[in-house]
Design an enzyme around this catalytic site. Structure first.
Site, PDB file in Angstrom:
ATOM      1  N   ASP A 231     -50.039 -30.935  -0.079  1.00 19.07           N
ATOM      2  CA  ASP A 231     -48.937 -31.832   0.311  1.00 19.07           C
ATOM      3  C   ASP A 231     -47.826 -30.995   0.935  1.00 19.07           C
ATOM      4  OD1 ASP A 231     -48.846 -31.239  -2.857  1.00 19.07           O
ATOM      5  OD2 ASP A 231     -46.860 -31.027  -1.999  1.00 19.07           O
ATOM      6  N   ASP A 233     -44.692 -31.153  -0.168  1.00 13.85           N
ATOM      7  CA  ASP A 233     -43.611 -31.279  -1.137  1.00 13.85           C
ATOM      8  C   ASP A 233     -42.651 -32.384  -0.678  1.00 13.85           C
ATOM      9  OD1 ASP A 233     -42.685 -30.456  -3.655  1.00 13.85           O
ATOM     10  OD2 ASP A 233     -41.072 -29.331  -2.729  1.00 13.85           O
TER      11      ASP A 233
HETATM   12  N1  LIG Z   1     -45.325 -30.063  -4.235  1.00 12.04           N
HETATM   13  C1  LIG Z   1     -45.727 -29.376  -5.283  1.00 12.04           C
HETATM   14  N2  LIG Z   1     -44.837 -28.791  -6.118  1.00 12.04           N
HETATM   15  C2  LIG Z   1     -45.262 -28.066  -7.186  1.00 12.04           C
HETATM   16  N3  LIG Z   1     -46.545 -27.900  -7.499  1.00 12.04           N
HETATM   17  C3  LIG Z   1     -47.458 -28.480  -6.708  1.00 12.04           C
HETATM   18  N4  LIG Z   1     -48.794 -28.482  -6.747  1.00 12.04           N
HETATM   19  C4  LIG Z   1     -49.248 -29.201  -5.711  1.00 12.04           C
HETATM   20  N5  LIG Z   1     -48.231 -29.669  -4.985  1.00 12.04           N
HETATM   21  C5  LIG Z   1     -47.097 -29.229  -5.575  1.00 12.04           C
END
Ligand SMILES: Nc1ncnc2[nH]cnc12
Ligand SMILES: CSC[C@H]1O[C@H](OP(=O)(O)O)[C@H](O)[C@@H]1O
Length: 315
Positions: A231, A233
């Site tokens: 992703d 974030d």
């Molecule tokens: N955006 C994110 N923040 C922290 N850990 C994660 N693991 C997968 N995506 C994450």
């Protein structure tokens, strides 16, 4: 030894030098042959999950190597990032003989170029955990300080980086080098935090690399994390991270993770890498790093715990 009644055995007597820690979405490694399921206990408690001993037959070197596999969050993802018993995990693996660990992690991307489903081999860490996780073997009457300037093992990192050819999918890329931010969680970051980490030049974010990497260094284990981006974030203009997004991308990419591990094990089974797999370059370092405490100041309990982990190192 494998039992012959179809069930994996409960003991395994040969040394196992290579370990794999599976993270979110990678709770098992069914493509290898399970030969034993071990339930070790340690002075730091029980590991996150039973340790599966798997046999990997390398078509490249025509050898079969045993690998210890452990699921970081438990068999059913029942442990939150701050509940993972990292000391027990690392101690249990070391005691089985493990000196090289490849650890998987689902990460959020902090840079445009690292797209969801890409892989990243980070070479730096920024620790944003909050000190609530036990993070050292050296406490309670035995102080030790190990170097952590380069938190991943350079030689192992180079081998993993060389294995990008094993990934399938036109769009999937393996990125070499980058800074992994480790946050406390379990909640994801605020947008202000995410913007900050992006502006710092962080490459990716997760909740797992600390204290695992620190403890592996203390245990004289060559350690490299393999990150799978799931992703962007929440700093990015696309949809902010959700658990569905993370799990969905991990599931879609699990095959690639297995292919990458296969390629890494093909390399590690070569004669020229046997010193590395046994982490000969780290052997004995902790013997000196852990002698800060004068003999009169050493507690019996701390000595006993450390003796379990490093027989003969400290008296
Ligand atoms: N955006 C994110 N923040 C922290 N850990 C994660 N693991 C997968 N995506 C994450
Ligand atoms: C399920 S999303 C957040 C979770 O995913 C990552 O886990 P792992 O590193 O074990 O793959 C991240 O670090 C968080 O723990």
């Amino acid at each position: 030894m494998a039992s012959n009644v179809g069930e994996p055995a409960k003991v395994y007597n040969d040394p196992i030098y290579a370990g794999i820690i599976g993270g979110t979405g990678l709770q098992s490694f069914s493509s290898f042959v399970p030969v034993a399921t071990l339930n070790p206990t340690t002075p730091w408690g029980n590991p996150s999950s039973p340790i599966s001993v798997l046999h990997y037959h390398s078509p490249v070197t025509s050898t079969t190597i045993p690998v210890a596999f452990l699921s970081r969050h438990g068999l059913h993802h029942e442990l939150a990032p701050h509940e993972v018993p990292s000391r027990a995990n690392i101690a249990a693996l070391r005691t089985l003989g493990v000196r090289t660990i490849v650890a998987f992690s689902a990460v959020g991307s902090l840079q445009e170029d690292l797209k969801p489903r890409d892989f990243l081999i980070p070479d730096q860490i920024i620790d944003r955990t909050k000190g609530v996780r036990p993070f050292t073997f050296f406490e309670g009457g035995m102080v030790g300080h190990v170097g952590f300037g380069d938190p991943f093992d350079e030689a192992l990192g180079k081998i993993v980086s060389k294995c990008g050819h094993s990934l399938i999918g036109d769009e999937v890329k393996l990125h070499n080098g980058g800074t992994l931010v480790c946050m406390e969680g379990p909640q994801f970051s605020t947008r202000a935090e995410s913007n900050l980490y992006h502006s710092w030049g962080g490459t990716a974010i997760n909740m797992s690399v600390i204290p695992e990497a620190k403890l592996a260094r203390e245990a004289e284990i060559a350690y490299q994390m393999i990150c799978m981006s799931t992703d962007y974030d929440c700093w990015h203009t696309s949809e902010a991270v959700t658990v569905e997004m993370v799990i969905g991308n991990m599931k879609a990419n699990a095959d690639n993770a297995r292919r990458l591990v296969g390629a890494v094990l093909d390399e590690l089974s070569k004669e020229e890498h046997q010193e590395l797999v046994r982490a000969k370059h780290l052997e004995g370092q902790v013997k000196f790093a852990g002698t800060v405490t004068g003999k009169e100041g050493r507690s019996k309990e701390a000595l006993e715990r450390l003796h379990w982990l490093f027989p003969g190192y400290f008296t």
